[in-house]
Design a protein around this motif. Structure first.
Motif, PDB file in Angstrom:
ATOM      1  N   SER A  51       0.834  -1.201   0.000  1.00 33.23           N
ATOM      2  CA  SER A  51       0.000   0.000   0.000  1.00 33.23           C
ATOM      3  C   SER A  51       0.868   1.249   0.000  1.00 33.23           C
ATOM      4  O   SER A  51       1.831   1.345   0.747  1.00 33.23           O
ATOM      5  CB  SER A  51      -0.903   0.008   1.236  1.00 33.23           C
ATOM      6  OG  SER A  51      -1.485   1.287   1.385  1.00 33.23           O
ATOM      7  N   GLY A  52       0.487   2.201  -0.838  1.00 37.97           N
ATOM      8  CA  GLY A  52       1.198   3.473  -0.892  1.00 37.97           C
ATOM      9  C   GLY A  52       0.392   4.592  -0.248  1.00 37.97           C
ATOM     10  O   GLY A  52       0.742   5.751  -0.358  1.00 37.97           O
ATOM     11  N   LEU A  53      -0.683   4.231   0.452  1.00 35.52           N
ATOM     12  CA  LEU A  53      -1.532   5.250   1.079  1.00 35.52           C
ATOM     13  C   LEU A  53      -0.858   5.814   2.331  1.00 35.52           C
ATOM     14  O   LEU A  53       0.039   5.202   2.906  1.00 35.52           O
ATOM     15  CB  LEU A  53      -2.882   4.644   1.448  1.00 35.52           C
ATOM     16  CG  LEU A  53      -3.714   4.125   0.269  1.00 35.52           C
ATOM     17  CD1 LEU A  53      -5.038   3.596   0.762  1.00 35.52           C
ATOM     18  CD2 LEU A  53      -3.925   5.228  -0.765  1.00 35.52           C
ATOM     19  N   HIS A  54      -1.332   6.993   2.745  1.00 32.84           N
ATOM     20  CA  HIS A  54      -0.805   7.576   3.976  1.00 32.84           C
ATOM     21  C   HIS A  54      -1.210   6.743   5.189  1.00 32.84           C
ATOM     22  O   HIS A  54      -0.428   6.514   6.090  1.00 32.84           O
ATOM     23  CB  HIS A  54      -1.313   9.011   4.152  1.00 32.84           C
ATOM     24  CG  HIS A  54      -0.481  10.011   3.425  1.00 32.84           C
ATOM     25  ND1 HIS A  54       0.615  10.607   4.000  1.00 32.84           N
ATOM     26  CD2 HIS A  54      -0.562  10.490   2.176  1.00 32.84           C
ATOM     27  CE1 HIS A  54       1.153  11.432   3.128  1.00 32.84           C
ATOM     28  NE2 HIS A  54       0.457  11.384   2.011  1.00 32.84           N
ATOM     29  N   LEU A  65       4.536   1.308   1.166  1.00 35.47           N
ATOM     30  CA  LEU A  65       5.467   1.739   0.123  1.00 35.47           C
ATOM     31  C   LEU A  65       6.044   3.125   0.384  1.00 35.47           C
ATOM     32  O   LEU A  65       7.110   3.459  -0.101  1.00 35.47           O
ATOM     33  CB  LEU A  65       4.775   1.717  -1.240  1.00 35.47           C
ATOM     34  CG  LEU A  65       4.167   0.361  -1.635  1.00 35.47           C
ATOM     35  CD1 LEU A  65       3.418   0.496  -2.946  1.00 35.47           C
ATOM     36  CD2 LEU A  65       5.233  -0.712  -1.747  1.00 35.47           C
ATOM     37  N   ARG A  66       5.315   3.955   1.160  1.00 35.96           N
ATOM     38  CA  ARG A  66       5.817   5.303   1.434  1.00 35.96           C
ATOM     39  C   ARG A  66       6.835   5.301   2.567  1.00 35.96           C
ATOM     40  O   ARG A  66       7.478   6.305   2.812  1.00 35.96           O
ATOM     41  CB  ARG A  66       4.677   6.250   1.835  1.00 35.96           C
ATOM     42  CG  ARG A  66       3.662   6.490   0.764  1.00 35.96           C
ATOM     43  CD  ARG A  66       2.806   7.700   1.116  1.00 35.96           C
ATOM     44  NE  ARG A  66       3.470   8.934   0.786  1.00 35.96           N
ATOM     45  CZ  ARG A  66       3.942   9.799   1.655  1.00 35.96           C
ATOM     46  NH1 ARG A  66       3.822   9.586   2.939  1.00 35.96           N
ATOM     47  NH2 ARG A  66       4.557  10.897   1.257  1.00 35.96           N
ATOM     48  N   GLU A  67       6.922   4.214   3.304  1.00 36.35           N
ATOM     49  CA  GLU A  67       7.730   4.212   4.515  1.00 36.35           C
ATOM     50  C   GLU A  67       9.177   3.852   4.203  1.00 36.35           C
ATOM     51  O   GLU A  67       9.467   2.753   3.743  1.00 36.35           O
ATOM     52  CB  GLU A  67       7.150   3.185   5.488  1.00 36.35           C
ATOM     53  CG  GLU A  67       7.322   3.570   6.917  1.00 36.35           C
ATOM     54  CD  GLU A  67       6.291   2.846   7.774  1.00 36.35           C
ATOM     55  OE1 GLU A  67       6.643   1.799   8.314  1.00 36.35           O
ATOM     56  OE2 GLU A  67       5.143   3.336   7.860  1.00 36.35           O
ATOM     57  N   PRO A  68      10.104   4.795   4.461  1.00 36.06           N
ATOM     58  CA  PRO A  68      11.505   4.513   4.121  1.00 36.06           C
ATOM     59  C   PRO A  68      12.118   3.516   5.109  1.00 36.06           C
ATOM     60  O   PRO A  68      11.592   3.322   6.202  1.00 36.06           O
ATOM     61  CB  PRO A  68      12.181   5.874   4.247  1.00 36.06           C
ATOM     62  CG  PRO A  68      11.302   6.683   5.139  1.00 36.06           C
ATOM     63  CD  PRO A  68       9.911   6.138   5.008  1.00 36.06           C
ATOM     64  N   THR A 121      11.528   6.299  -6.758  1.00 38.94           N
ATOM     65  CA  THR A 121      11.756   7.188  -5.605  1.00 38.94           C
ATOM     66  C   THR A 121      10.448   7.749  -5.049  1.00 38.94           C
ATOM     67  O   THR A 121      10.484   8.594  -4.153  1.00 38.94           O
ATOM     68  CB  THR A 121      12.670   8.359  -6.015  1.00 38.94           C
ATOM     69  OG1 THR A 121      11.995   9.134  -7.016  1.00 38.94           O
ATOM     70  CG2 THR A 121      14.008   7.863  -6.551  1.00 38.94           C
ATOM     71  N   GLY A 122       9.310   7.275  -5.556  1.00 43.26           N
ATOM     72  CA  GLY A 122       8.012   7.729  -5.053  1.00 43.26           C
ATOM     73  C   GLY A 122       7.069   6.543  -4.970  1.00 43.26           C
ATOM     74  O   GLY A 122       7.345   5.484  -5.545  1.00 43.26           O
ATOM     75  N   SER A 179      10.726   6.034  -1.040  1.00 43.97           N
ATOM     76  CA  SER A 179       9.992   7.272  -1.245  1.00 43.97           C
ATOM     77  C   SER A 179      10.817   8.396  -0.608  1.00 43.97           C
ATOM     78  O   SER A 179      10.711   8.651   0.588  1.00 43.97           O
ATOM     79  CB  SER A 179       8.624   7.121  -0.574  1.00 43.97           C
ATOM     80  OG  SER A 179       7.749   8.123  -0.998  1.00 43.97           O
ATOM     81  N   VAL A 180      11.641   9.057  -1.407  1.00 43.51           N
ATOM     82  CA  VAL A 180      12.626   9.976  -0.826  1.00 43.51           C
ATOM     83  C   VAL A 180      11.993  11.189  -0.159  1.00 43.51           C
ATOM     84  O   VAL A 180      12.591  11.779   0.742  1.00 43.51           O
ATOM     85  CB  VAL A 180      13.686  10.447  -1.855  1.00 43.51           C
ATOM     86  CG1 VAL A 180      14.630   9.317  -2.201  1.00 43.51           C
ATOM     87  CG2 VAL A 180      13.032  11.034  -3.088  1.00 43.51           C
TER      88      VAL A 180
END
Lengths: 359, 359
Positions: A107-110, A133-136, A189-190, A202-203
């Motif tokens: 998941s790329g959601l917040h 996916l957003r979490e580095p 990178t996103g 996700s930089v």
């Protein structure tokens, strides 16, 4: 799982051209096998019937995860990005079913999937993993301390603004270089890029001290597997909010070549109506200048080799005129790598191959 | 607490010129009252007897927190920064005593005070707050959407490298402007600066998407209370690891004036022996160029008005020569605001006041 996963796209009630951006990107570009789109409101058709232009051809839209599981699913990817980044209510039972069955969720959601106690319990039951996916990654290096494998060529897409088509240009370029017989790898990178590639950082979610280090790590790792590394750019050096991300990515990825991306219909910075975009020739100077700052003065400079235009909002004649004008203004090859099909991306790839040859 | 707190500096076993950087900064520059330094190994002397040059004059070094409490303490500030950022074992009982007594603790270390269960229990018992100075606020805006009060002048210190004296130059400059009768405010952007100012955001710990927004928020808030806002710079646009932080701060703070800081003894980037520093005249161009990128092309450009040199490592004659050379190279006033005392900072302040007058 070994090798590429078999992925189902979760788009329940939302599999449309305007709402399923991540799903469309995955259907267009993902290296992994997509077995089905889950949307009970559109079941029974081929995905391409919804999206048009042949995208998703051969991938069925199915009524339920159960049907998709019959086709063999390792991963369920959240294929839409709602405003606000919340998980739609209609997704929760399907996600719970997947997790309880041991299917990995991306998941790329917040909103984090496991922040929902029901979903966390289901994941526990099924022993299923969730990739946010957003979490580095937790541990990232400071940039500037790693040297990549010699002989690799790194390309970074840079832009006149955020959301002008850098991800798409990067993906099309990686394909064009592969068509030209090169070992090319896309570095995401996103969040959408990561959903497509199945990998990346996700930089813009990385602590600012480590943005360059995150980029450097991804590029050095990719350079072990490929001769051409195509890095998805973010933001713009001219953006009042996001320029930090852009410069960290530029210095950390330390590209040999740059491709300047621009939405040909845009004249003002997105979200900043009082801020005109810089001209393409000025942007070429800006990016080449900034790329040099963190290098030894005698090092090979990074050069903008081509312009990738996004002309989606323009009529056909205006699109051709925009491509011609970009070349006149910059003296560089220009193309819309989507509208012109592979011929467009091949033109940009040729400029890169010639640049590499010239050294 | 109302108004400025009464602060004790925790330096147990470590109150020396080389280990107590935060304490020394606070003794030199803090706007709040420092009632004591806690270090049982050096008790009974005046802080200035340890530090020299009059810094800490009138502040006693005491054997225990109990003694300090007799002098009235609202806040206990961790005054040292050990390599690795761990809390020294000798600090834990003293921190526990403070927290149990309801005394607020400020710490800029990497290790969080409340991650120690004993300290968390003590804080619970005493109802005491802990301020982790490196920890940014949870909610920060994206930059570029707030306009500061008109008539304020914002100055940002920028540098040839990290750790060249930007914080000290900023603090000396705020004092010099106050001496010149201006309402000046120092904006802290790093942990030591925050410990000194008692306020601020450690921008290198902020998610990259929000660095500019954090800077903008601090500057706009400060502009409500002061006519001159002096922003502590971070890193360098030429640093391979930290340039993202620097550009976010430059675009977010949107300065009118820049002061270029440089350690006159440094010729290579710290931690990068293969990377020569850029010359001062080149750095002037780099910062002025980058500052303009996120602005309207017709907006007033930011200008470097002076050079602040750190000549601590040089002999007296070499220091004077370095100041003269900086002026020759850049055509700008130059000074070492520490070595030259208030005359040095006043020279830089005059350049800023003249710049503001010229518009």
């Amino acid at each position: 799982m070994n090798g590429q996963p078999r992925v189902a796209l979760l788009c329940e009630g939302l599999f449309t051209t305007t709402t399923a951006k991540t799903a469309i990107g995955a259907l267009r570009y993902a290296p992994y096998r997509i077995v089905a789109v889950v949307d009970s409101t559109r079941e029974g058709v081929d995905a391409s019937a919804v999206l048009g232009s042949g995208v998703g051809s051969g991938v069925p839209v199915v009524a339920s995860l159960a049907v998709a599981r019959g086709l063999g699913v390792d991963v369920l990817l959240v294929g839409t990005a709602a405003a606000g980044g919340r998980l739609p209510a209609s997704y929760r039972p399907i996600l719970a079913e997947a997790l309880a069955a041991g299917i990995e969720v991306w998941s790329g959601l917040h909103e984090r999937v496991l922040d929902d106690p029901d979903l966390a319990a289901a994941a526990d039951r099924g022993g299923a993993r969730v990739r946010e996916l957003r979490e580095p990654p937790r541990e990232l290096p400071v940039g500037g301390h790693r040297t990549r494998r010699g002989g690799t060529r790194v390309v970074l897409t840079v832009g006149s603004d955020a959301s002008v088509g850098k991800m798409t240009a990067s993906l099309e370029l990686a394909r064009a270089l592969a068509r030209a017989g090169r070992r090319a790898l896309f570095v995401a990178t996103g969040q959408t890029g990561i959903a497509i590639a199945g990998d990346g950082i996700s930089v813009d979610a990385v602590i600012s001290d480590f943005v360059a280090g995150a980029a450097e790590q991804m590029v050095c790792d990719a350079a072990e597997q490929a001769d051409w590394v195509i890095v998805e750019g973010q933001g713009s050096l001219t953006h009042p909010g996001f320029s930090a991300v852009t410069l960290g990515l530029l210095h950390g990825s330390a590209p040999d070549d740059l491709v300047l991306c621009h939405d040909a219909s845009r004249v003002r910075m997105k979200g900043h109506d009082d801020l005109p975009l810089r001209s393409l020739d000025e942007l070429v100077r800006i990016y080449e200048t900034a790329a040099a700052w963190s290098r030894h003065p005698d090092a090979e400079p990074a050069r903008v080799r081509a312009v990738a235009l996004n002309t989606a909002a323009l009529a056909s004649s205006a699109a051709s005129a925009a491509v011609a004008a970009a070349t006149t203004l910059t003296g560089l090859p220009a193309a819309d790598p989507v509208r012109e099909g592979s011929a467009g991306a091949d033109r940009i790839a040729r400029a890169l191959l010639m640049g590499a040859h010239a050294g």
